[in-house]
Design a protein around this motif. Structure first.
Motif: not given
Length: 179
Positions: A95-112
């Motif tokens: 929806a919004v990304g957990i760290v920063g905005g949706e485009d922050n690469p760290i948010n990919l970890i939350f999908l893993l």
């Protein structure tokens, strides 16, 4: 008393909560559609509804399968805590990304993280002790994301990551007492 009068100990009894759980998931899926009718703040496309439907089906399906797999309420509670926690984390991340905005690469970890959890549970053959170990590993990965994000993350983002790590540890603790 005949042999057929006593229920088999491995066959779970039908749960009264299954039907309300699936109905609640369907109602939750309708909420964005209703919100779109009532105002302009929510603007979902067909893909958004498909993704939410798939996520809700995965949550309800996992809880349903867990309830059929074991009569242990602790097993079901541990699975439910983990699955609902993963749903909330992925939903927030999409929806919004957990760290920063949706485009922050760290948010990919939350999908893993859910992939690691499900793979670990499958490797453990969905036994409570193995699933608990898997969730402990997931908590460590979650804590690692907190350390990676620490320098630039806001306090609320760090608290969210810590909360999710606590959820995985709580689910692991419940599962450890299931068998």
């Amino acid at each position: 008393m005949s042999e057929h009068a006593v229920p088999h100990p491995i066959t779970p009894t039908p749960a009264r909560w299954r039907k309300p759980m699936w109905i609640s998931a369907a109602a939750l899926l309708l909420l964005p559609a209703v919100a779109m009718l009532l105002g302009d703040e929510v603007n979902w496309g067909p893909l958004d509804f498909v993704v939410l439907a798939a996520m809700l089906a995965a949550v309800c399906g996992a809880i349903d399968v867990a309830s059929r797999r074991s009569l242990s309420r602790r097993y079901l509670a541990g699975v439910a805590i983990a699955v609902i926690g993963m749903f909330l984390m992925v939903f927030a991340n999409l929806a919004v990304g957990i760290v920063g905005g949706e485009d922050n690469p760290i948010n990919l970890i939350f999908l893993l993280i859910p992939i690691i959890g499900v793979a670990g549970a499958a490797f453990a053959r969905f036994r409570a002790a193995g699933m608990a170990r898997s969730l402990e590993i997931v908590a460590v990965v979650q804590a690692g994301t907190l350390l990676i994000a620490w320098p630039g993350a806001k306090t609320v983002e760090l608290l969210a990551m810590a909360l999710f790590a606590a959820i995985w540890l709580a689910a692991a603790r419940v599962l450890r007492t299931a068998d």
